[in-house]
Design a protein around this motif. Structure first.
Motif, mmCIF file in Angstrom:
data_model
loop_
_atom_site.group_PDB
_atom_site.id
_atom_site.type_symbol
_atom_site.label_atom_id
_atom_site.label_comp_id
_atom_site.label_asym_id
_atom_site.label_seq_id
_atom_site.Cartn_x
_atom_site.Cartn_y
_atom_site.Cartn_z
ATOM 1 N N GLN A 1 -9.684 5.717 -2.866
ATOM 2 C CA GLN A 1 -10.296 4.619 -3.634
ATOM 3 C C GLN A 1 -9.241 3.607 -4.074
ATOM 4 O OE1 GLN A 1 -13.574 4.191 -4.052
ATOM 5 N NE2 GLN A 1 -13.124 2.244 -5.013
ATOM 6 N N LEU A 2 -8.074 4.090 -4.521
ATOM 7 C CA LEU A 2 -6.986 3.220 -4.940
ATOM 8 C C LEU A 2 -6.532 2.321 -3.786
ATOM 9 C CD1 LEU A 2 -4.862 2.842 -7.363
ATOM 10 C CD2 LEU A 2 -3.404 4.308 -5.970
ATOM 11 N N LEU A 3 -6.382 2.902 -2.599
ATOM 12 C CA LEU A 3 -5.931 2.128 -1.438
ATOM 13 C C LEU A 3 -7.000 1.149 -0.971
ATOM 14 C CD1 LEU A 3 -4.089 4.903 0.583
ATOM 15 C CD2 LEU A 3 -3.094 3.126 -0.850
ATOM 16 N N SER A 4 -8.263 1.563 -0.983
ATOM 17 C CA SER A 4 -9.303 0.622 -0.550
ATOM 18 C C SER A 4 -9.446 -0.529 -1.537
ATOM 19 C CB SER A 4 -10.627 1.347 -0.342
ATOM 20 O OG SER A 4 -10.996 2.041 -1.481
ATOM 21 N N LEU B 1 0.828 -1.202 0.000
ATOM 22 C CA LEU B 1 0.000 0.000 0.000
ATOM 23 C C LEU B 1 0.864 1.255 0.000
ATOM 24 C CD1 LEU B 1 -2.813 -0.903 2.555
ATOM 25 C CD2 LEU B 1 -2.984 -0.776 0.074
ATOM 26 N N ALA B 2 1.925 1.229 0.788
ATOM 27 C CA ALA B 2 2.825 2.390 0.848
ATOM 28 C C ALA B 2 3.497 2.609 -0.507
ATOM 29 C CB ALA B 2 3.867 2.200 1.944
ATOM 30 N N GLN B 3 3.876 1.533 -1.187
ATOM 31 C CA GLN B 3 4.511 1.678 -2.492
ATOM 32 C C GLN B 3 3.529 2.234 -3.530
ATOM 33 O OE1 GLN B 3 6.074 -2.237 -3.177
ATOM 34 N NE2 GLN B 3 7.945 -1.837 -2.006
ATOM 35 N N GLU B 4 2.271 1.792 -3.482
ATOM 36 C CA GLU B 4 1.270 2.329 -4.405
ATOM 37 C C GLU B 4 1.004 3.800 -4.112
ATOM 38 O OE1 GLU B 4 -2.310 0.103 -5.014
ATOM 39 O OE2 GLU B 4 -1.231 -1.808 -5.016
ATOM 40 N N LEU B 5 0.975 4.137 -2.844
ATOM 41 C CA LEU B 5 0.765 5.528 -2.462
ATOM 42 C C LEU B 5 1.940 6.390 -2.919
ATOM 43 C CD1 LEU B 5 -1.091 7.486 -1.014
ATOM 44 C CD2 LEU B 5 0.089 6.928 1.108
ATOM 45 N N ARG B 6 3.165 5.864 -2.785
ATOM 46 C CA ARG B 6 4.335 6.611 -3.237
ATOM 47 C C ARG B 6 4.279 6.836 -4.744
ATOM 48 N NH1 ARG B 6 10.063 4.185 -2.106
ATOM 49 N NH2 ARG B 6 9.200 2.552 -3.414
ATOM 50 N N ARG B 7 3.875 5.819 -5.511
ATOM 51 C CA ARG B 7 3.764 5.979 -6.960
ATOM 52 C C ARG B 7 2.777 7.089 -7.324
ATOM 53 N NH1 ARG B 7 2.892 0.427 -7.197
ATOM 54 N NH2 ARG B 7 4.893 -0.601 -7.037
#
Length: 148
Positions: free
Chosen positions: A136-139, A30-36
């Motif tokens: 929405q991306l994280l959920s 999740l942290a990597q997706e958020l960083r992207r």
């Protein structure tokens, strides 16, 4: 609001059923997706709410409309924009000395250009933040983890 609370409680119960190692892997992803997504916002020079960064100041030495390179090109690299994840939390943060630079630009503070140089008031350019798209991306990512 009550429906949202019930969904939140349901997700908390499902996450509690995961083993700590699995939660840790999920939070790291999740942290990597958020960083992207944060890197993409910085690359596109827009605030988390979707508005554009205030453009650079035009000086007498620079030609009007000419930008030699993008703002914050190095700040958005993984060398400086780090992820941190535990079994209970995930975060994206600036690392080391660039934290000060990022804070000055994020909040629009005053700082010196050089050590003994003039003090300048920088425009507020929100580098990190969460918007509804990222929520929405994280959920969606959490639900993918829980369905596998």
């Amino acid at each position: 609001m009550d429906d949202l609370q019930r969904v939140d409680d349901w997700l908390a119960a499902l996450l509690a059923n995961l083993e700590p190692a699995a939660r840790n892997r999920m939070m790291r992803q999740l942290a990597q997706e958020l960083r992207r997504s944060q890197q993409q916002n910085i690359r596109l020079q827009r605030n988390p709410d979707g508005t554009a960064f205030e453009p650079r100041r035009v000086t007498a030495r620079s030609k009007k409309g000419r930008i030699k390179r993008q703002m914050f090109a190095k700040l958005r690299t993984t060398k400086y924009l780090k992820t941190a994840a535990t079994a209970d939390s995930a975060s994206v943060q600036f690392e080391g000395k660039v934290q000060r630079i990022a804070r000055v630009h994020h909040y629009g503070l005053r700082d010196r250009v050089r050590r003994n140089g003039p003090e300048v008031h920088y425009a507020e350019r929100r580098l990190l933040g969460i918007n509804s798209y990222q929520v929405q991306l994280l959920s969606d990512a959490i639900l993918r983890w829980l369905t596998y």
